[in-house]
Motif scaffolding. Structure first.
Motif, PDB file in Angstrom:
ATOM      1  N   GLY A 293       0.771  -1.192  -0.131  1.00 26.92           N
ATOM      2  CA  GLY A 293       0.091  -0.094  -0.110  1.00 26.92           C
ATOM      3  C   GLY A 293       0.548   1.383  -0.099  1.00 26.92           C
ATOM      4  N   VAL A 294       2.149   1.117   0.186  1.00 28.36           N
ATOM      5  CA  VAL A 294       2.995   2.188   0.315  1.00 28.36           C
ATOM      6  C   VAL A 294       3.348   2.753  -1.330  1.00 28.36           C
ATOM      7  CG1 VAL A 294       5.321   3.232   0.876  1.00 28.36           C
ATOM      8  CG2 VAL A 294       3.860   1.910   2.540  1.00 28.36           C
ATOM      9  N   GLU A 295       3.538   3.926  -1.464  1.00 30.01           N
ATOM     10  CA  GLU A 295       3.628   4.489  -3.057  1.00 30.01           C
ATOM     11  C   GLU A 295       4.717   5.434  -2.836  1.00 30.01           C
ATOM     12  OE1 GLU A 295       0.112   6.360  -4.086  1.00 30.01           O
ATOM     13  OE2 GLU A 295      -1.070   4.552  -4.314  1.00 30.01           O
ATOM     14  N   GLY A 296       5.418   5.402  -4.122  1.00 30.20           N
ATOM     15  CA  GLY A 296       6.393   6.447  -4.378  1.00 30.20           C
ATOM     16  C   GLY A 296       7.812   6.168  -3.884  1.00 30.20           C
ATOM     17  N   THR A 297       8.202   4.950  -3.622  1.00 31.89           N
ATOM     18  CA  THR A 297       9.668   4.806  -2.903  1.00 31.89           C
ATOM     19  C   THR A 297      10.618   4.656  -4.057  1.00 31.89           C
ATOM     20  OG1 THR A 297       8.721   3.425  -1.088  1.00 31.89           O
ATOM     21  CG2 THR A 297      11.148   3.290  -1.483  1.00 31.89           C
ATOM     22  N   THR A 298      11.960   5.295  -4.037  1.00 33.32           N
ATOM     23  CA  THR A 298      12.740   5.106  -4.882  1.00 33.32           C
ATOM     24  C   THR A 298      14.111   4.757  -4.185  1.00 33.32           C
ATOM     25  OG1 THR A 298      13.256   7.668  -4.872  1.00 33.32           O
ATOM     26  CG2 THR A 298      11.962   6.874  -6.554  1.00 33.32           C
ATOM     27  N   VAL A 299      15.034   4.034  -4.694  1.00 34.55           N
ATOM     28  CA  VAL A 299      16.247   3.642  -4.021  1.00 34.55           C
ATOM     29  C   VAL A 299      17.399   4.045  -5.184  1.00 34.55           C
ATOM     30  CG1 VAL A 299      17.398   1.947  -2.879  1.00 34.55           C
ATOM     31  CG2 VAL A 299      15.198   2.018  -2.696  1.00 34.55           C
ATOM     32  N   ASN A 300      18.137   4.969  -4.933  1.00 26.50           N
ATOM     33  CA  ASN A 300      19.280   5.300  -5.724  1.00 26.50           C
ATOM     34  C   ASN A 300      18.417   5.735  -7.143  1.00 26.50           C
ATOM     35  OD1 ASN A 300      21.068   4.829  -3.621  1.00 26.50           O
ATOM     36  ND2 ASN A 300      21.653   2.689  -4.501  1.00 26.50           N
ATOM     37  N   ASP A 301      17.589   6.192  -7.077  1.00 26.09           N
ATOM     38  CA  ASP A 301      16.731   6.876  -8.265  1.00 26.09           C
ATOM     39  C   ASP A 301      16.102   5.686  -8.882  1.00 26.09           C
ATOM     40  OD1 ASP A 301      17.602   9.457  -7.908  1.00 26.09           O
ATOM     41  OD2 ASP A 301      19.492   9.326  -8.940  1.00 26.09           O
ATOM     42  N   VAL A 302      16.065   4.569  -8.464  1.00 30.24           N
ATOM     43  CA  VAL A 302      15.374   3.385  -9.007  1.00 30.24           C
ATOM     44  C   VAL A 302      14.004   3.215  -8.375  1.00 30.24           C
ATOM     45  CG1 VAL A 302      15.269   0.886  -9.441  1.00 30.24           C
ATOM     46  CG2 VAL A 302      17.512   2.219  -9.710  1.00 30.24           C
ATOM     47  N   ALA A 303      12.886   3.020  -9.018  1.00 26.78           N
ATOM     48  CA  ALA A 303      11.500   3.126  -8.471  1.00 26.78           C
ATOM     49  C   ALA A 303      11.351   1.578  -7.781  1.00 26.78           C
ATOM     50  CB  ALA A 303      10.199   3.169  -9.408  1.00 26.78           C
ATOM     51  N   VAL A 304      10.892   1.494  -6.474  1.00 27.19           N
ATOM     52  CA  VAL A 304      10.656   0.197  -5.923  1.00 27.19           C
ATOM     53  C   VAL A 304       8.931  -0.034  -5.671  1.00 27.19           C
ATOM     54  CG1 VAL A 304      11.478  -1.280  -4.071  1.00 27.19           C
ATOM     55  CG2 VAL A 304      12.991   0.109  -5.029  1.00 27.19           C
ATOM     56  N   THR A 305       8.681  -1.123  -6.237  1.00 22.59           N
ATOM     57  CA  THR A 305       7.041  -1.524  -5.854  1.00 22.59           C
ATOM     58  C   THR A 305       6.913  -2.013  -4.606  1.00 22.59           C
ATOM     59  OG1 THR A 305       7.380  -2.277  -8.397  1.00 22.59           O
ATOM     60  CG2 THR A 305       5.282  -2.699  -6.949  1.00 22.59           C
ATOM     61  N   ALA A 306       5.916  -1.568  -4.307  1.00 17.31           N
ATOM     62  CA  ALA A 306       5.116  -1.691  -2.696  1.00 17.31           C
ATOM     63  C   ALA A 306       5.029  -3.506  -2.998  1.00 17.31           C
ATOM     64  CB  ALA A 306       4.001  -1.330  -2.484  1.00 17.31           C
ATOM     65  N   GLY A 307       5.401  -3.856  -1.498  1.00 17.02           N
ATOM     66  CA  GLY A 307       5.237  -5.349  -1.460  1.00 17.02           C
ATOM     67  C   GLY A 307       6.693  -6.085  -1.792  1.00 17.02           C
ATOM     68  N   ASP A 308       7.621  -5.319  -2.499  1.00 12.17           N
ATOM     69  CA  ASP A 308       8.802  -6.200  -2.974  1.00 12.17           C
ATOM     70  C   ASP A 308       9.829  -5.906  -1.930  1.00 12.17           C
ATOM     71  OD1 ASP A 308       7.477  -6.856  -5.367  1.00 12.17           O
ATOM     72  OD2 ASP A 308       8.438  -5.523  -6.449  1.00 12.17           O
ATOM     73  N   ASP A 309      10.900  -6.970  -2.141  1.00 11.78           N
ATOM     74  CA  ASP A 309      12.002  -6.640  -1.529  1.00 11.78           C
ATOM     75  C   ASP A 309      13.201  -6.351  -2.416  1.00 11.78           C
ATOM     76  OD1 ASP A 309      10.909  -7.047   1.038  1.00 11.78           O
ATOM     77  OD2 ASP A 309      11.997  -9.165   1.254  1.00 11.78           O
ATOM     78  N   TYR A 310      13.768  -5.245  -2.391  1.00 15.56           N
ATOM     79  CA  TYR A 310      14.780  -5.098  -3.634  1.00 15.56           C
ATOM     80  C   TYR A 310      16.129  -4.868  -3.040  1.00 15.56           C
ATOM     81  CZ  TYR A 310      17.245  -1.578  -6.745  1.00 15.56           C
ATOM     82  OH  TYR A 310      17.773  -0.981  -7.548  1.00 15.56           O
ATOM     83  N   VAL A 311      17.054  -5.528  -3.471  1.00 12.47           N
ATOM     84  CA  VAL A 311      18.313  -5.576  -3.239  1.00 12.47           C
ATOM     85  C   VAL A 311      19.174  -4.704  -4.089  1.00 12.47           C
ATOM     86  CG1 VAL A 311      20.124  -7.146  -2.870  1.00 12.47           C
ATOM     87  CG2 VAL A 311      17.943  -7.973  -2.374  1.00 12.47           C
TER      88      VAL A 311
END
Length: 353
Positions: A293-311
């Motif tokens: 349900g969380v929107e608008g996350t970016t990590v080092n300018d990469v958009a990360v989808t809610a519910g995902d674990d981004y490495v």
């Protein structure tokens, strides 16, 4: 796997958590464990001096997370109520959501706890003990509080318990995933002698001791924040640069926050529970989990989808593009071993002296 907790805050209330928007504005209240623009009790409690939880109470009192039941009075050994627990989490995360509480017939209009309960229901931290019953004045058991805490930080449920307790079988089925996860992470310990006492009512002092043990850094002001030790780094400020070397579990709970992690080294994980969070300088291997349900996350300018674990991947280094060969004559002049070509067949066997 997505970070989620499937558990409850009361018997018979088994529902999946759905993370909601978290913002950076304090909830007002007027009685126990509250902060208000008009009334704010000092954190100098006369009844906590020499108490085993004095340091924890002082820390969270000074941080504005809790206040006493009256000026100078905290009542550390009194059992915490469900309404008081909601106020703690509303203050801790600076929640400002507002769920409709009309379904609960036992919530008094204008009661001091209404805003906190509404915010915690909106954030998925607390639910009623029945469809139409919140029981705000009822005491809260240790396992109920553990479930609320796991929900508040979006800690994934665990299937097994890695620490032995003689009364582990007493942990309710609906609370096991959250309790197991908190214990395995080192955030929760027993009451001694290998006992976790899940069904005992939890005191006000014990709630703050839990927060004190789990949250190593509580970041409430903008600027540089030094991280030391292991534990949760709870960020509720807007512009933060984290520094230090530590194994940290960073939880970002401020909407529109900008987090610079370039100065933070070590084994780091990040959980984002607020909208529009921008993380920069995250090192290779950093794991970033974005709550449902969380929107608008970016990590080092990469958009990360809610519910995902981004490495965070290794930094890509561009290979140099091959350039042109050194300048050369495409049709070099013949040398001694390279006779000039000719249409004269005799030229293939030139005369010599």
């Amino acid at each position: 796997t997505p970070h989620r907790v499937i558990s409850v805050c009361g018997k018979g209330d088994v529902r999946s958590m759905k993370s909601k928007k978290i913002a950076s504005a304090a909830i007002g209240a007027c009685l126990a464990l509250s902060l208000t623009p008009a009334v704010a009790f000092a954190a100098d409690f006369q009844d906590t001096e020499g108490h085993w939880a004095e340091a924890a109470i002082d820390r969270w009192g000074d941080s504005g997370v809790v206040n006493g039941v009256a000026p100078g009075v905290f009542e550390p050994d009194s059992d915490m109520t469900r309404a008081e627990a909601a106020q703690v989490f509303a203050n801790l995360l600076k929640l400002d959501g507002a769920a409709n509480l009309d379904q609960f017939t036992d919530i008094e209009d204008g009661a001091w706890y209404v805003d906190a309960l509404s915010a915690c229901v909106d954030a998925g931290i607390i639910q009623g003990i029945a469809e139409d019953t919140m029981d705000p004045a009822g005491t809260i058991s240790r396992e109920m509080l553990f479930v609320m805490f796991a929900r508040a930080i979006d800690l994934p449920a665990a299937d097994t318990l890695n620490v032995e307790f003689t009364d582990a079988d007493a942990i309710s089925d609906w609370a096991q995933g959250a309790v197991y996860a908190l214990v395995n992470a080192g955030y929760v310990q027993g009451v001694g002698d290998g006992i976790i006492a899940p069904n005992e009512d939890i005191t006000r002092a014990s709630v703050l001791a839990l927060l004190n043990q789990a949250v190593s850094s509580y970041v409430v002001t903008d600027g540089e924040a030094a991280v030391t030790g292991e534990g949760i780094v709870l960020v509720v400020a807007d512009e933060v640069a984290l520094t230090g070397t530590a194994g940290a579990d960073v939880v970002v709970a401020a909407e529109n926050a900008s987090i610079d992690m370039a100065g933070l080294t070590g084994d780091v994980t990040v959980t984002v529970i607020a909208d529009n969070v921008a993380i920069e300088g995250a090192a290779e291997g950093t794991v970033v989990a974005v709550a449902e349900g969380v929107e608008g996350t970016t990590v080092n300018d990469v958009a990360v989808t809610a519910g995902d674990d981004y490495v965070v991947p290794a930094e890509e280094i561009d290979e140099p593009t091959p350039g042109p060969a050194p300048d050369s004559d495409p049709d070099p002049a013949p040398g001694p071993d390279d006779p000039e070509e000719s249409d004269d067949p005799e030229a293939d066997d030139p005369e010599t002296d």
